[in-house]
Design a protein around this motif. Structure first.
Motif, short mmCIF file in Angstrom:
data_model
loop_
_atom_site.label_atom_id
_atom_site.label_comp_id
_atom_site.label_asym_id
_atom_site.label_seq_id
_atom_site.Cartn_x
_atom_site.Cartn_y
_atom_site.Cartn_z
N LYS A 103 -9.20 26.06 1.25
CA LYS A 103 -9.61 25.00 2.18
C LYS A 103 -10.51 23.98 1.50
N ASN A 104 -11.38 24.45 0.61
CA ASN A 104 -12.31 23.53 -0.06
C ASN A 104 -11.60 22.49 -0.91
N SER A 105 -10.49 22.87 -1.56
CA SER A 105 -9.80 21.90 -2.41
C SER A 105 -9.14 20.82 -1.57
N THR A 106 -8.70 21.13 -0.35
CA THR A 106 -8.09 20.09 0.49
C THR A 106 -9.15 19.18 1.10
N GLU A 107 -10.34 19.67 1.30
CA GLU A 107 -11.41 18.85 1.86
C GLU A 107 -11.84 17.76 0.89
N LEU A 108 -11.57 17.94 -0.40
CA LEU A 108 -11.97 16.97 -1.40
C LEU A 108 -10.91 15.88 -1.60
N THR A 109 -9.81 15.97 -0.88
CA THR A 109 -8.72 15.01 -1.02
C THR A 109 -8.80 14.00 0.12
N VAL A 110 -8.70 12.72 -0.20
CA VAL A 110 -8.74 11.68 0.83
C VAL A 110 -7.51 11.78 1.72
N ASN A 111 -7.61 11.15 2.88
CA ASN A 111 -6.50 11.12 3.82
C ASN A 111 -5.49 10.07 3.35
N PRO A 112 -4.28 10.50 2.94
CA PRO A 112 -3.29 9.55 2.46
C PRO A 112 -2.51 8.86 3.58
N ALA A 113 -2.68 9.30 4.82
CA ALA A 113 -1.90 8.75 5.93
C ALA A 113 -2.05 7.24 6.09
N PRO A 114 -3.25 6.66 5.98
CA PRO A 114 -3.34 5.21 6.14
C PRO A 114 -2.51 4.44 5.10
N LEU A 115 -2.45 4.93 3.89
CA LEU A 115 -1.62 4.28 2.87
C LEU A 115 -0.15 4.31 3.29
N GLY A 116 0.32 5.48 3.67
CA GLY A 116 1.71 5.61 4.08
C GLY A 116 2.03 4.79 5.32
N LEU A 117 1.12 4.83 6.30
CA LEU A 117 1.34 4.07 7.54
C LEU A 117 1.30 2.57 7.30
N ALA A 118 0.40 2.11 6.45
CA ALA A 118 0.33 0.67 6.14
C ALA A 118 1.59 0.23 5.41
N GLY A 119 2.03 1.03 4.43
CA GLY A 119 3.26 0.71 3.70
C GLY A 119 4.46 0.67 4.63
N PHE A 120 4.53 1.66 5.51
CA PHE A 120 5.62 1.70 6.48
C PHE A 120 5.52 0.53 7.47
N GLY A 121 4.33 0.35 8.03
CA GLY A 121 4.14 -0.64 9.08
C GLY A 121 4.40 -2.06 8.61
N MET A 122 3.80 -2.44 7.49
CA MET A 122 3.97 -3.82 7.01
C MET A 122 5.41 -4.10 6.62
N THR A 123 6.05 -3.15 5.93
CA THR A 123 7.43 -3.35 5.51
C THR A 123 8.36 -3.39 6.71
N THR A 124 8.09 -2.55 7.70
CA THR A 124 8.91 -2.53 8.92
C THR A 124 8.78 -3.85 9.67
N ILE A 125 7.56 -4.36 9.79
CA ILE A 125 7.37 -5.65 10.46
C ILE A 125 8.18 -6.73 9.74
N LEU A 126 8.05 -6.81 8.43
CA LEU A 126 8.70 -7.89 7.68
C LEU A 126 10.22 -7.79 7.76
N LEU A 127 10.78 -6.60 7.62
CA LEU A 127 12.24 -6.47 7.72
C LEU A 127 12.72 -6.81 9.13
N ASN A 128 11.94 -6.46 10.12
CA ASN A 128 12.39 -6.70 11.48
C ASN A 128 12.15 -8.14 11.95
N ILE A 129 11.29 -8.87 11.26
CA ILE A 129 11.24 -10.31 11.49
C ILE A 129 12.59 -10.89 11.06
N HIS A 130 13.14 -10.36 9.96
CA HIS A 130 14.50 -10.75 9.55
C HIS A 130 15.52 -10.32 10.61
#
Length: 186
Positions: free
Chosen positions: A3-30
């Motif tokens: 458990k201690n080794s996972t507590e030292l890792t940042v939350n990667p979800a915002p990176l994935g969600l931002a990558g998904f969200g921004m790309t999805t918005i731009l493709l769907n504007i198309h």
């Protein structure tokens, strides 16, 4: 993994969600009809929608988060395959017909529907992302199967909303983490 080794890792979800969200918005504007597929969409699809989500997925693996691993790596690969399809078609090497693209989008809809059920133990915003993404994939598949420009345009507007929800979730997680409390609801 302890458990201690996972507590030292940042939350990667915002990176994935931002990558998904921004790309999805731009493709769907198309998809909504505002501009053609262009280099901007392709590069966002490869690098931010694709590569950044793969990185987030690998980091979710390290955090022992099966859902995050499957979701982010899958959608990262979605963006890369979609860009590959666009590029192969553009250079005249090989094209995907409407029926095969309908099947492709339908299968992504099925995966997303399955993952949506995994969100039912999480926050409402995450549920909204996966519900709206399920609807988006099925609308896009239906548009390909029927050849309906109207359904494709409706899917574009729905996709802008879906991407916006994912982008909101990314920013909310970052802001809440930075403040050490819930500032924006999830």
């Amino acid at each position: 993994m302890s458990k201690n080794s996972t507590e030292l890792t940042v939350n990667p979800a915002p990176l994935g969600l931002a990558g998904f969200g921004m790309t999805t918005i731009l493709l769907n504007i198309h998809n909504a009809g505002f501009f053609e597929v262009n280099a901007m969409i392709l590069m966002m699809g490869i690098f931010y929608g694709g590569l950044a989500q793969l990185i987030a997925g690998i980091m979710e693996f390290k955090k022992d988060n099966t859902f995050g691993f499957v979701a982010f790596t899958s959608y990262g690969c979605f963006w890369m395959t979609l860009v590959g399809i666009f590029i192969l078609e553009e250079v005249g090497f090989m094209a995907a017909d409407s029926f095969s693209m309908g099947c492709y989008l339908f299968m992504w809809g099925l995966l997303t529907l399955g993952l949506f059920f995994g969100t039912l133990k999480g926050g409402k915003v995450g549920q909204a992302v996966f519900f709206s993404l399920t609807v988006l994939f099925f609308l896009l598949a239906l548009a390909k199967f029927t050849g309906s420009h109207l359904i494709h345009t409706i899917a574009g507007y729905e996709g802008i909303i879906c991407g916006g929800i994912a982008f909101y979730e990314a920013i909310a997680i970052v802001i809440n983490d930075k403040h050490g409390k819930q500032v924006l609801p999830l």
